[in-house]
Design a protein around this motif. Structure first.
Motif, PDB file in Angstrom:
ATOM      1  N   SER A 184       0.856  -1.190   0.000  1.00 27.00           N
ATOM      2  CA  SER A 184       0.000   0.000   0.000  1.00 27.00           C
ATOM      3  C   SER A 184       0.889   1.235   0.000  1.00 27.00           C
ATOM      4  CB  SER A 184      -0.913   0.021   1.232  1.00 27.00           C
ATOM      5  OG  SER A 184      -1.680   1.212   1.263  1.00 27.00           O
ATOM      6  N   HIS A 185       0.713   2.081  -0.993  1.00 25.77           N
ATOM      7  CA  HIS A 185       1.494   3.313  -1.091  1.00 25.77           C
ATOM      8  C   HIS A 185       0.751   4.337  -1.938  1.00 25.77           C
ATOM      9  CE1 HIS A 185       3.166   0.479  -4.252  1.00 25.77           C
ATOM     10  NE2 HIS A 185       2.631   1.437  -4.987  1.00 25.77           N
ATOM     11  N   SER A 186       1.240   5.556  -1.907  1.00 26.21           N
ATOM     12  CA  SER A 186       0.745   6.638  -2.760  1.00 26.21           C
ATOM     13  C   SER A 186       1.852   7.062  -3.710  1.00 26.21           C
ATOM     14  CB  SER A 186       0.340   7.856  -1.913  1.00 26.21           C
ATOM     15  OG  SER A 186      -0.651   7.540  -0.984  1.00 26.21           O
ATOM     16  N   PHE A 187       1.491   7.907  -4.665  1.00 28.43           N
ATOM     17  CA  PHE A 187       2.478   8.542  -5.524  1.00 28.43           C
ATOM     18  C   PHE A 187       2.326  10.060  -5.405  1.00 28.43           C
ATOM     19  CE2 PHE A 187       1.769   4.415  -7.617  1.00 28.43           C
ATOM     20  CZ  PHE A 187       3.071   3.937  -7.605  1.00 28.43           C
ATOM     21  N   ALA A 188       3.456  10.750  -5.318  1.00 30.22           N
ATOM     22  CA  ALA A 188       3.461  12.205  -5.179  1.00 30.22           C
ATOM     23  C   ALA A 188       4.377  12.800  -6.245  1.00 30.22           C
ATOM     24  CB  ALA A 188       3.934  12.614  -3.787  1.00 30.22           C
ATOM     25  N   PHE A 189       3.973  13.928  -6.807  1.00 30.24           N
ATOM     26  CA  PHE A 189       4.774  14.582  -7.848  1.00 30.24           C
ATOM     27  C   PHE A 189       4.278  16.017  -8.013  1.00 30.24           C
ATOM     28  CE2 PHE A 189       1.375  12.002  -9.632  1.00 30.24           C
ATOM     29  CZ  PHE A 189       0.625  12.933 -10.347  1.00 30.24           C
ATOM     30  N   THR A 190       5.051  16.798  -8.747  1.00 33.37           N
ATOM     31  CA  THR A 190       4.655  18.156  -9.099  1.00 33.37           C
ATOM     32  C   THR A 190       4.479  18.228 -10.610  1.00 33.37           C
ATOM     33  OG1 THR A 190       5.855  19.096  -7.222  1.00 33.37           O
ATOM     34  CG2 THR A 190       5.307  20.590  -9.024  1.00 33.37           C
ATOM     35  N   VAL A 191       3.332  18.743 -11.044  1.00 30.32           N
ATOM     36  CA  VAL A 191       3.057  18.880 -12.474  1.00 30.32           C
ATOM     37  C   VAL A 191       2.172  20.102 -12.666  1.00 30.32           C
ATOM     38  CG1 VAL A 191       1.019  17.356 -12.407  1.00 30.32           C
ATOM     39  CG2 VAL A 191       2.244  17.675 -14.559  1.00 30.32           C
ATOM     40  N   GLY A 192       2.452  20.858 -13.709  1.00 29.95           N
ATOM     41  CA  GLY A 192       1.649  22.043 -13.988  1.00 29.95           C
ATOM     42  C   GLY A 192       1.597  23.013 -12.828  1.00 29.95           C
ATOM     43  N   GLY A 193       2.656  23.037 -12.042  1.00 30.63           N
ATOM     44  CA  GLY A 193       2.708  23.933 -10.896  1.00 30.63           C
ATOM     45  C   GLY A 193       1.954  23.445  -9.680  1.00 30.63           C
ATOM     46  N   LEU A 194       1.358  22.249  -9.765  1.00 32.71           N
ATOM     47  CA  LEU A 194       0.596  21.693  -8.646  1.00 32.71           C
ATOM     48  C   LEU A 194       1.359  20.547  -7.985  1.00 32.71           C
ATOM     49  CD1 LEU A 194      -3.000  21.459 -10.171  1.00 32.71           C
ATOM     50  CD2 LEU A 194      -2.055  23.277  -8.738  1.00 32.71           C
ATOM     51  N   ARG A 195       1.282  20.502  -6.662  1.00 31.36           N
ATOM     52  CA  ARG A 195       1.851  19.395  -5.895  1.00 31.36           C
ATOM     53  C   ARG A 195       0.739  18.378  -5.681  1.00 31.36           C
ATOM     54  NH1 ARG A 195       6.509  20.540  -3.407  1.00 31.36           N
ATOM     55  NH2 ARG A 195       5.992  19.570  -1.419  1.00 31.36           N
ATOM     56  N   VAL A 196       0.916  17.189  -6.254  1.00 30.94           N
ATOM     57  CA  VAL A 196      -0.169  16.220  -6.420  1.00 30.94           C
ATOM     58  C   VAL A 196       0.131  14.939  -5.652  1.00 30.94           C
ATOM     59  CG1 VAL A 196      -1.542  14.933  -8.110  1.00 30.94           C
ATOM     60  CG2 VAL A 196      -0.577  17.177  -8.728  1.00 30.94           C
ATOM     61  N   LEU A 197      -0.917  14.376  -5.061  1.00 31.00           N
ATOM     62  CA  LEU A 197      -0.861  13.058  -4.420  1.00 31.00           C
ATOM     63  C   LEU A 197      -1.916  12.190  -5.084  1.00 31.00           C
ATOM     64  CD1 LEU A 197       0.564  11.630  -1.981  1.00 31.00           C
ATOM     65  CD2 LEU A 197      -1.417  12.326  -0.600  1.00 31.00           C
ATOM     66  N   VAL A 198      -1.527  10.978  -5.516  1.00 31.19           N
ATOM     67  CA  VAL A 198      -2.482  10.048  -6.120  1.00 31.19           C
ATOM     68  C   VAL A 198      -2.761   8.922  -5.138  1.00 31.19           C
ATOM     69  CG1 VAL A 198      -2.936   8.440  -8.004  1.00 31.19           C
ATOM     70  CG2 VAL A 198      -1.750  10.599  -8.471  1.00 31.19           C
ATOM     71  N   ASP A 199      -3.999   8.871  -4.680  1.00 32.39           N
ATOM     72  CA  ASP A 199      -4.503   7.921  -3.685  1.00 32.39           C
ATOM     73  C   ASP A 199      -3.834   8.149  -2.328  1.00 32.39           C
ATOM     74  OD1 ASP A 199      -6.472   6.761  -5.253  1.00 32.39           O
ATOM     75  OD2 ASP A 199      -5.150   5.190  -6.003  1.00 32.39           O
ATOM     76  N   THR A 200      -4.570   7.813  -1.268  1.00 33.58           N
ATOM     77  CA  THR A 200      -4.087   8.145   0.073  1.00 33.58           C
ATOM     78  C   THR A 200      -4.041   6.946   1.015  1.00 33.58           C
ATOM     79  OG1 THR A 200      -6.280   8.807   0.936  1.00 33.58           O
ATOM     80  CG2 THR A 200      -4.976  10.515  -0.200  1.00 33.58           C
ATOM     81  N   GLY A 201      -4.032   5.742   0.464  1.00 34.46           N
ATOM     82  CA  GLY A 201      -3.773   4.574   1.288  1.00 34.46           C
ATOM     83  C   GLY A 201      -4.880   4.251   2.278  1.00 34.46           C
ATOM     84  N   ILE A 202      -4.488   3.583   3.358  1.00 30.02           N
ATOM     85  CA  ILE A 202      -5.425   3.020   4.329  1.00 30.02           C
ATOM     86  C   ILE A 202      -5.720   3.992   5.470  1.00 30.02           C
ATOM     87  CG2 ILE A 202      -5.743   1.136   5.985  1.00 30.02           C
ATOM     88  CD1 ILE A 202      -3.777  -0.490   4.085  1.00 30.02           C
ATOM     89  N   GLY A 203      -4.688   4.716   5.891  1.00 30.90           N
ATOM     90  CA  GLY A 203      -4.864   5.686   6.967  1.00 30.90           C
ATOM     91  C   GLY A 203      -4.621   5.086   8.339  1.00 30.90           C
ATOM     92  N   ASN A 204      -4.413   5.967   9.295  1.00 33.50           N
ATOM     93  CA  ASN A 204      -4.192   5.556  10.681  1.00 33.50           C
ATOM     94  C   ASN A 204      -5.477   5.651  11.500  1.00 33.50           C
ATOM     95  OD1 ASN A 204      -1.493   5.027  10.340  1.00 33.50           O
ATOM     96  ND2 ASN A 204      -0.752   6.666  11.670  1.00 33.50           N
ATOM     97  N   GLY A 205      -5.625   4.687  12.402  1.00 37.05           N
ATOM     98  CA  GLY A 205      -6.710   4.746  13.370  1.00 37.05           C
ATOM     99  C   GLY A 205      -8.092   4.540  12.799  1.00 37.05           C
ATOM    100  N   LYS A 206      -8.177   3.969  11.595  1.00 37.55           N
ATOM    101  CA  LYS A 206      -9.479   3.742  10.974  1.00 37.55           C
ATOM    102  C   LYS A 206     -10.038   2.380  11.413  1.00 37.55           C
ATOM    103  CE  LYS A 206      -9.256   7.663   8.870  1.00 37.55           C
ATOM    104  NZ  LYS A 206      -9.320   8.052   7.467  1.00 37.55           N
ATOM    105  N   GLN A 207     -11.328   2.359  11.714  1.00 39.84           N
ATOM    106  CA  GLN A 207     -11.994   1.118  12.119  1.00 39.84           C
ATOM    107  C   GLN A 207     -12.417   0.370  10.859  1.00 39.84           C
ATOM    108  OE1 GLN A 207     -12.026   0.499  15.621  1.00 39.84           O
ATOM    109  NE2 GLN A 207     -10.690   2.278  15.301  1.00 39.84           N
ATOM    110  N   ARG A 208     -11.757  -0.743  10.588  1.00 40.35           N
ATOM    111  CA  ARG A 208     -11.974  -1.459   9.345  1.00 40.35           C
ATOM    112  C   ARG A 208     -12.252  -2.942   9.596  1.00 40.35           C
ATOM    113  NH1 ARG A 208     -12.828   2.966   7.962  1.00 40.35           N
ATOM    114  NH2 ARG A 208     -11.587   4.279   6.546  1.00 40.35           N
ATOM    115  N   ALA A 209     -13.085  -3.526   8.748  1.00 42.63           N
ATOM    116  CA  ALA A 209     -13.403  -4.952   8.870  1.00 42.63           C
ATOM    117  C   ALA A 209     -12.206  -5.819   8.501  1.00 42.63           C
ATOM    118  CB  ALA A 209     -14.597  -5.290   7.980  1.00 42.63           C
TER     119      ALA A 209
END
Length: 300
Positions: free
Chosen positions: A65-90
């Motif tokens: 599980s990971h994300s991708f981060a980059f800068t394009v067109g002057g924007l700092r972009v993150l693609v997908d944000t993974g599972i997260g911390n402290g989330k109640q999941r089945a």
């Protein structure tokens, strides 16, 4: 006071764009048999190129599980944000995590306050988790200055879907707070894709979910493609008919996967798998009557 130097993240260069992998967590061995039940040990071990990076000698798949981060067109972009911390999941592999993802993202030069755009390939729990973080008992947007982007078809599908409690919980803690903050933008994604800014396009790859998108980057004649969950694991290059147990429309998912692989095969396009274990990236080449991944290791 000097600002500390960023800690390099694994990265690949696509023209003028540097794509960074932001690691969250390796997924446990039980993930493969659950997620891709048709990827049997025999089918996996028959593809010797999957070893050692993408599977072990017994045919157990490596997933990440990971994300991708980059800068394009002057924007700092993150693609997908993974599972997260402290989330109640089945899913026990996703439940109440305590990872250093956010620290790693920040040390890599993408502090949450600096992110301009968060692209969500689809609205599943392991792709939206870091949309929010808990502050004083409330879930608040992790990236307060960013626009969060997903396809209109994706959000509208889930709006009328008969969700179980686990999925309702995911929306309550990771999607609804972003909507309430007025940060979620819905984009129409036609068959030919849509350009968000120069160098960044969303391509429709429906099936896993109805509004699923892949993310295409272009710079100086070079191309990269972030798969999302259109392709979960490189074994699906050799066997495109192998689908995920959670595909909403398995036949459409396979059709999207085959079309995407056909468009990539034999090109110089860099494929970045959202769940591919390191080395994570590669180029699609013909192999037998299907394809294989020629790995391209990260720098950093």
């Amino acid at each position: 006071m000097q600002t500390p130097a960023a800690t390099p993240l694994p990265s690949w260069t696509v023209g003028d764009i540097t794509v960074h992998r932001v690691d969250e967590v390796l997924l446990p061995p039980a993930t493969g048999p659950w997620l891709l039940p048709d990827a049997t040990p025999g089918l996996v071990t028959a593809q010797s190129w999957l070893h050692p990076h993408f599977a072990d000698h017994e045919g157990v798949l490596h997933l990440d599980s990971h994300s991708f981060a980059f800068t394009v067109g002057g924007l700092r972009v993150l693609v997908d944000t993974g599972i997260g911390n402290g989330k109640q999941r089945a899913n026990p592999a996703w439940h109440d995590l305590r990872t250093d993802y956010l620290e790693r993202l920040t040390a890599g030069g993408f502090a949450p306050d600096s992110v301009d755009l968060v692209v969500l390939t689809h609205l599943h729990a392991d792709h939206v988790g870091w949309n929010t973080r808990e502050v004083d008992g409330e879930w608040v947007p992790t990236f307060p200055h960013a626009r969060y982007l997903t396809s209109r078809a994706e959000r509208e599908f889930w709006a009328t879907y008969d969700m179980d409690e686990a999925r309702r919980q995911m929306f309550r803690d990771s999607v609804t707070p972003v909507e309430r903050a007025g940060l979620l933008d819905l984009v129409d994604v036609p068959a030919g894709g849509v350009e968000i800014v120069p160098g960044l396009r969303l391509l429709p790859t429906p099936g896993h979910t109805p509004g699923h998108v892949a993310v295409e980057l272009n710079s100086r004649g070079e191309t990269a493609l972030i798969t999302g969950d259109c392709i979960h694991h490189p074994v699906q290059l050799a066997h495109p008919a192998v689908g995920a147990c959670v595909d909403i429309d398995p036949r459409q998912s396979e059709a999207s996967r085959r079309a995407l692989l056909s468009s990539l095969a034999g090109t110089d396009a860099l494929v970045l798998g959202t769940h591919f274990a390191p080395p994570t990236a590669g180029r699609v080449i013909a192999h037998g009557d299907a394809y294989r991944l020629l790995p391209v290791p990260a720098a950093g």
